[in-house]
Design an enzyme around this catalytic site. Structure first.
Site, PDB file in Angstrom:
ATOM      1  N   ASP A   1     -21.447  -7.958  88.751  1.00 29.55           N
ATOM      2  CA  ASP A   1     -20.869  -6.631  88.942  1.00 29.55           C
ATOM      3  C   ASP A   1     -20.430  -6.490  90.387  1.00 29.55           C
ATOM      4  O   ASP A   1     -20.965  -7.134  91.283  1.00 29.55           O
ATOM      5  CB  ASP A   1     -21.870  -5.532  88.594  1.00 29.55           C
ATOM      6  CG  ASP A   1     -21.203  -4.176  88.355  1.00 29.55           C
ATOM      7  OD1 ASP A   1     -19.974  -4.139  88.133  1.00 29.55           O
ATOM      8  OD2 ASP A   1     -21.907  -3.152  88.395  1.00 29.55           O
ATOM      9  N   GLY A   2     -19.440  -5.637  90.588  1.00 33.39           N
ATOM     10  CA  GLY A   2     -18.965  -5.290  91.918  1.00 33.39           C
ATOM     11  C   GLY A   2     -19.029  -3.792  92.091  1.00 33.39           C
ATOM     12  O   GLY A   2     -19.016  -3.037  91.118  1.00 33.39           O
TER      13      GLY A   2
ATOM     14  N   GLU B   1     -15.710  -7.626  92.191  1.00 34.98           N
ATOM     15  CA  GLU B   1     -15.904  -8.147  90.833  1.00 34.98           C
ATOM     16  C   GLU B   1     -15.611  -9.646  90.804  1.00 34.98           C
ATOM     17  O   GLU B   1     -16.364 -10.425  90.211  1.00 34.98           O
ATOM     18  CB  GLU B   1     -15.003  -7.413  89.837  1.00 34.98           C
ATOM     19  CG  GLU B   1     -15.290  -5.938  89.680  1.00 34.98           C
ATOM     20  CD  GLU B   1     -16.516  -5.605  88.852  1.00 34.98           C
ATOM     21  OE1 GLU B   1     -17.212  -6.529  88.356  1.00 34.98           O
ATOM     22  OE2 GLU B   1     -16.796  -4.396  88.685  1.00 34.98           O
TER      23      GLU B   1
ATOM     24  N   ASP C   1     -18.376  -6.410  83.483  1.00 36.87           N
ATOM     25  CA  ASP C   1     -17.758  -5.169  82.987  1.00 36.87           C
ATOM     26  C   ASP C   1     -16.355  -4.988  83.562  1.00 36.87           C
ATOM     27  O   ASP C   1     -15.757  -3.929  83.426  1.00 36.87           O
ATOM     28  CB  ASP C   1     -18.639  -3.956  83.278  1.00 36.87           C
ATOM     29  CG  ASP C   1     -18.892  -3.723  84.763  1.00 36.87           C
ATOM     30  OD1 ASP C   1     -18.249  -4.367  85.610  1.00 36.87           O
ATOM     31  OD2 ASP C   1     -19.747  -2.877  85.082  1.00 36.87           O
TER      32      ASP C   1
ATOM     33  N   HIS D   1     -22.380   0.424  82.701  1.00 36.05           N
ATOM     34  CA  HIS D   1     -23.185   1.648  82.687  1.00 36.05           C
ATOM     35  C   HIS D   1     -23.495   2.091  81.257  1.00 36.05           C
ATOM     36  O   HIS D   1     -23.479   3.273  80.950  1.00 36.05           O
ATOM     37  CB  HIS D   1     -22.487   2.755  83.481  1.00 36.05           C
ATOM     38  CG  HIS D   1     -22.080   2.304  84.840  1.00 36.05           C
ATOM     39  ND1 HIS D   1     -22.984   2.095  85.861  1.00 36.05           N
ATOM     40  CD2 HIS D   1     -20.872   1.957  85.338  1.00 36.05           C
ATOM     41  CE1 HIS D   1     -22.348   1.671  86.932  1.00 36.05           C
ATOM     42  NE2 HIS D   1     -21.063   1.562  86.648  1.00 36.05           N
TER      43      HIS D   1
ATOM     44  N   ASP E   1     -25.492  -3.872  89.031  1.00 39.25           N
ATOM     45  CA  ASP E   1     -24.945  -2.673  89.661  1.00 39.25           C
ATOM     46  C   ASP E   1     -25.839  -2.209  90.800  1.00 39.25           C
ATOM     47  O   ASP E   1     -25.361  -1.878  91.883  1.00 39.25           O
ATOM     48  CB  ASP E   1     -24.757  -1.566  88.628  1.00 39.25           C
ATOM     49  CG  ASP E   1     -24.136  -0.319  89.236  1.00 39.25           C
ATOM     50  OD1 ASP E   1     -22.980  -0.398  89.702  1.00 39.25           O
ATOM     51  OD2 ASP E   1     -24.814   0.726  89.262  1.00 39.25           O
TER      52      ASP E   1
END
Length: 154
Positions: free
Chosen positions: A9-10, A47, A69, A124, A134
């Site tokens: 994740d970024g 990302e 994501d 999320h 995250d």
């Protein structure tokens, strides 16, 4: 061939703004978490960098399932966008320069030795490892040791 599951994740506060990436890598009983922060960058760069850092950490060819994501990342790798950009000299189908070519080239090199299944998952949405990524990314984005993103054009 060793199997590895990579979650990435970024995060970016503002876009552009301070950013970070988070990674959770799992192989058998082994688990590794990675993160890093940058003073000024974009969410898309973070990302990409999450995937790059994870793949560069592998020191032998592996069977990898990489979950993100980021549609930007997953679609580029599964829908042939990266191949097309490279074939056109880092220009999009609409004749615009590709954003983040430095990271796309680095990602291509990092991915080459591995057999990778790229999977998108909704962010999320309660996925434990994605939520952990995250947390790592956000913490890195506000941490005291943020680096300069040398590839980010001001």
């Amino acid at each position: 061939m060793k199997t590895v599951t990579i979650h990435t994740d970024g995060a970016c506060k503002g876009n552009p703004g301070p950013g970070g990436y988070g990674v959770v890598m799992v192989s058998g009983k082994h688990r590794l978490e990675l993160s890093g922060g940058f003073q000024r960058t974009t969410n898309n760069r973070m990302e990409l960098l999450a995937a790059i850092v994870a793949l560069e950490k592998l020191n032998t060819p592996c069977a990898v399932t990489l979950l993100s994501d980021s549609r930007y990342l997953i679609d580029a790798m599964t829908k042939g966008w990266l191949r097309g950009w490279k074939a056109r000299g880092w220009v999009t189908a609409s004749k615009q320069p590709v954003k983040n070519p430095d990271l796309w080239q680095r990602l291509e090199a990092a991915a080459a030795p591995h057999e990778i299944t790229w999977k998108w998952l909704r962010g999320h949405a309660g996925h434990r490892e994605n939520e952990r990524c995250d947390v790592l990314a956000v913490a890195a984005s506000v941490g005291p040791d943020r680096a300069v993103d040398a590839g980010f054009p001001e």
